[in-house]
Design a protein around this motif. Structure first.
Motif, PDB file in Angstrom:
ATOM      1  N   TYR A  54      -7.335 -12.915   6.928  1.00 57.86           N
ATOM      2  CA  TYR A  54      -6.393 -11.878   7.322  1.00 57.86           C
ATOM      3  C   TYR A  54      -5.913 -11.140   6.073  1.00 57.86           C
ATOM      4  O   TYR A  54      -6.005 -11.669   4.972  1.00 57.86           O
ATOM      5  CB  TYR A  54      -5.208 -12.445   8.102  1.00 57.86           C
ATOM      6  N   GLN A 109      -3.659 -10.068   3.355  1.00 58.76           N
ATOM      7  CA  GLN A 109      -2.432 -10.535   2.712  1.00 58.76           C
ATOM      8  C   GLN A 109      -2.334  -9.770   1.409  1.00 58.76           C
ATOM      9  O   GLN A 109      -3.085 -10.022   0.469  1.00 58.76           O
ATOM     10  CB  GLN A 109      -2.508 -12.054   2.515  1.00 58.76           C
ATOM     11  N   ARG A 110      -1.382  -8.789   1.402  1.00 59.96           N
ATOM     12  CA  ARG A 110      -1.314  -7.893   0.264  1.00 59.96           C
ATOM     13  C   ARG A 110      -1.079  -8.648  -1.032  1.00 59.96           C
ATOM     14  O   ARG A 110      -1.586  -8.296  -2.083  1.00 59.96           O
ATOM     15  CB  ARG A 110      -0.210  -6.873   0.495  1.00 59.96           C
ATOM     16  N   LEU A 164     -11.821  -8.640   3.651  1.00 60.53           N
ATOM     17  CA  LEU A 164     -11.684  -9.398   4.894  1.00 60.53           C
ATOM     18  C   LEU A 164     -13.020 -10.061   5.188  1.00 60.53           C
ATOM     19  O   LEU A 164     -14.076  -9.491   4.946  1.00 60.53           O
ATOM     20  CB  LEU A 164     -11.346  -8.450   6.044  1.00 60.53           C
ATOM     21  N   ASP A 204     -14.481 -10.551   7.912  1.00 64.84           N
ATOM     22  CA  ASP A 204     -15.294  -9.805   8.878  1.00 64.84           C
ATOM     23  C   ASP A 204     -16.343  -8.913   8.212  1.00 64.84           C
ATOM     24  O   ASP A 204     -17.385  -8.643   8.790  1.00 64.84           O
ATOM     25  CB  ASP A 204     -14.418  -8.871   9.721  1.00 64.84           C
ATOM     26  N   ARG A 205     -16.031  -8.463   6.975  1.00 61.79           N
ATOM     27  CA  ARG A 205     -16.912  -7.488   6.322  1.00 61.79           C
ATOM     28  C   ARG A 205     -18.274  -8.058   5.992  1.00 61.79           C
ATOM     29  O   ARG A 205     -19.196  -7.294   5.701  1.00 61.79           O
ATOM     30  CB  ARG A 205     -16.290  -6.975   5.021  1.00 61.79           C
ATOM     31  N   GLU A 210      -8.940  -2.184   4.945  1.00 60.75           N
ATOM     32  CA  GLU A 210      -7.813  -2.491   5.824  1.00 60.75           C
ATOM     33  C   GLU A 210      -6.503  -2.589   5.025  1.00 60.75           C
ATOM     34  O   GLU A 210      -5.461  -2.109   5.457  1.00 60.75           O
ATOM     35  CB  GLU A 210      -8.089  -3.817   6.552  1.00 60.75           C
ATOM     36  N   GLN A 223      -3.382   0.040   5.583  1.00 55.23           N
ATOM     37  CA  GLN A 223      -1.985  -0.343   5.835  1.00 55.23           C
ATOM     38  C   GLN A 223      -1.059   0.281   4.806  1.00 55.23           C
ATOM     39  O   GLN A 223       0.022   0.747   5.123  1.00 55.23           O
ATOM     40  CB  GLN A 223      -1.837  -1.859   5.790  1.00 55.23           C
ATOM     41  N   ARG A 281      -0.103   3.978   5.159  1.00 56.96           N
ATOM     42  CA  ARG A 281       0.878   4.332   6.189  1.00 56.96           C
ATOM     43  C   ARG A 281       2.297   4.217   5.671  1.00 56.96           C
ATOM     44  O   ARG A 281       3.230   4.724   6.263  1.00 56.96           O
ATOM     45  CB  ARG A 281       0.687   3.427   7.404  1.00 56.96           C
TER      46      ARG A 281
END
Lengths: 216, 403
Positions: free
Chosen positions: A88, A90-91, A110, A112-113, A137, A141, A144
């Motif tokens: 996940y 996590q900055r 991530l 998933d990549r 990702e 984030q 924004r």
């Protein structure tokens, strides 16, 4: 791209084997694949790899052991390229990695990549070559959020900074935004000035800009 | 010896609490009655009726002096947030009136009786025992217990002996008195057993529910997600090995894209069940993470919060998620601020937006669900949203940090 010698740390057998096959497909050799964070320093000492690819969550603690091991390796061997995979966003992880050494030769993606095999292989190669790769990702984030000191940037400059954070060179950013490289250079100059980053070696300032971006 | 000392100490603390309760009762009732024609007196009278709640709570804590366990209070949490529902709930509880009766009895009858008992059983014998010392200090004469004139040491020692005898005899009545008072406190604190059992079973249910969510999250993370990543990798490699433009290549590309969407969906699903970042790093990391996902810019001030037990962290986290979602959907706000503080047993989270206000607490089933969830932890949820704003959602949860 010359063949890279990779040390892999991943506790899932399925993914360990998959990653080995993936790297092999792109002509890189996995010289050691370990299943827990404690075995990582030994494998690195033994094989002296071109890059370390590690999962954040690993035995023995099943916390962020993989990240801790990677940071310790970076401290012990400055300049050792490390690519960290996380389940996940996590900055704080990304910020810690960029903070290690001079922030070059690190990646944070991530998990998933891995599925995007070509992009993943390119990320491994970029990090091994001393580049910085941050997961889109994380960048999405951050874009924004509107806060000092990034508030001073124009939307276009924020976009450019986001691309810098994903490890793109000025030429690559120019291609992405369909503008000239000179225009990108101007944006980068403005960003560095607005973030009060003193003139110094260019890559170093780029990393500092990304750091400011991540910790905003 | 020790139980007797504890009994004496217990009765003595009652001499502090009794007059205090009496003063509060008298002040509130008298001003309430005097001001009742002006209407402002009525809330004061209502407050007087609630005096029993803190008074009996203090009585329960006083049991500590006896070395006895402090029983839990008889009150159940209100079913809805806000001051009015709270007041309505308290006034309809039989426990409130029983506690008031006990407070009145304690303030008017029990503590004066205990004061007399302590004087006779402890203070007078104590003074008698001190007679020889006082005589030695004065030299000539001493009025023992302000009555008996004693001039010589033999008489003084006789006084002391008598005092000692009374003190020894007093031990048993003292303990009996303290025990009786403690029993009364426990009786006044007894809630309806069924209700208390219900509250406990509700808490167990929420705990079980929370544990189940965490298990599902872990299974999805370690099982399905890893397998999907591996599948996506296999499909990606297979696609590379086929000729672009062929039907097989197109199908593999479509399948590969589909796994990517499924992975994204799965990540969102896991996020909604129980985010891993909350389990791993608690509120200081999970709240900014939730804030990052909000379409409205959010500033957070939660970095100083410690780690709390899982049900507390989960409830707090989902309150914030709901508040952010509501603010984004209804408020038209340009900015949201989240503040978390922990002070002496109370975790407070406030989510404030600069939107148009006028939010209806009954409107969202999400809020009611969260209030229920907090109620199990004896927490409360308050929504203030005047027309024109600002809107503030405040959650308060009594808890202790994990060590």
């Amino acid at each position: 791209m010359p063949s890279l010698r990779v040390v892999l740390a991943e506790d899932s057998v399925l993914l360990r084997e998959g990653l080995t096959a993936l790297l092999d497909r792109f002509g890189h050799r996995t010289v050691a694949a370990v299943g827990d964070a404690d075995a990582l320093p030994g494998a690195v000492a033994e094989h002296g790899p071109d890059i370390v690819v590690t999962d954040v969550r690993m035995p023995p603690g099943d916390g962020d052991d993989g990240l801790r091991a990677a940071l310790a390796l970076r401290a012990a061997r400055p300049g050792l390229p490390v690519l960290v995979l996380s389940q996940y966003v996590q900055r704080a992880y990304a910020a810690e990695l960029l903070d290690s050494g001079d922030g070059s030769g690190v990646g944070y993606l991530l998990k998933d990549r891995i599925g995007q095999v070509e992009e993943f292989a390119r990320a491994v190669e970029e990090v091994a070559a001393g580049g910085t790769v941050i997961d889109p990702e994380v960048v999405r984030q951050l874009l924004r959020r509107q806060r000092d000191p990034l508030e001073r940037l124009t939307p276009r400059e924020r976009e450019v900074l986001g691309l810098i954070a994903t490890g793109r060179s000025n030429a690559a950013i120019a291609r992405e935004l369909v503008v000239t490289e000179a225009a990108v250079g101007k944006h980068v100059g403005n960003i560095l000035a607005k973030l009060d980053l003193p003139p110094a070696e260019d890559t170093h300032r780029r990393v500092l800009a990304v750091l400011a971006f991540l910790s905003a | 010896m020790k139980p007797t000392l504890r009994a004496a100490a217990y009765l003595t603390t009652g001499l502090l609490l009794g007059p205090l309760t009496l003063t509060a009762l008298l002040l509130l009732t008298a001003t309430g009655v005097a001001l009742s024609p002006l209407l402002v007196g009525l809330p004061l009278l209502a407050l007087a009726a609630l005096t029993g709640i803190p008074a009996t709570a203090a009585e329960r804590h006083r049991l500590r002096v006896l070395g006895a366990p402090v029983p839990s209070g008889p009150h159940t949490p209100p079913t809805r947030p806000g001051l009015l529902p709270w007041a309505r709930h308290r006034f309809t509880e039989p426990a409130t009136w029983r506690e008031l009766a006990y407070a009145v009895l304690g303030a008017l009858v029990l503590w004066p009786l205990e004061a007399v008992a302590l004087t006779v059983l402890v203070v007078i014998p104590g003074a008698l025992i001190a007679t020889p010392v006082l005589l030695a200090l004065d030299g000539a004469e001493v009025k023992a217990v302000k009555l008996l004139t004693v001039t010589g040491q033999p008489a003084a020692f006789a006084c002391a002996a008598a005092g000692l005898a009374v003190l020894l005899l007093a031990a048993r009545p003292l303990r009996a008195l303290a025990a009786a008072r403690a029993r009364l406190t426990r009786a006044a604190s007894r809630g309806t057993t069924a209700v208390r059992e219900l509250t406990r079973s509700r808490a167990r249910l929420v705990d079980a529910f929370e544990a189940e969510r965490r298990r599902i999250e872990r299974d999805l993370h370690d099982g399905a997600q890893q397998r999907l990543v591996a599948l996506s990798m296999t499909l990606g490699l297979a696609r590379l090995d086929t000729e672009p433009g062929t039907p097989l290549h197109d199908r593999l590309t479509a399948a590969h894209d589909e796994t990517r969407h499924v992975l994204a969906d799965l990540r969102d699903l896991i996020q909604n069940i129980h985010p891993r970042v909350l389990t791993d790093y608690g509120l200081p990391a999970a709240v900014p993470d939730a804030a990052d996902r909000s379409p409205v810019p959010v500033t957070t001030d939660v970095a100083d919060l410690p780690r709390f037990p899982e049900p507390v962290e989960a409830a707090a986290y989902f309150v914030i998620r709901e508040a952010l979602a509501n603010a984004a959907k209804h408020s038209g706000a340009d900015g949201i601020r989240i503040e978390g503080t922990y002070r002496t047993g109370l975790l407070t989270l406030a989510v404030r937006d600069d939107g148009r206000g006028g939010a209806d607490p009954a409107g969202g089933s999400g809020l009611t669900g969260l209030a229920d969830r907090l109620a199990v932890l004896s927490g409360t949820l308050t929504l203030t949203s005047p027309p024109g704003g600002p809107t503030e959602l405040r959650a308060e949860i009594p808890c202790r940090p994990c060590v």
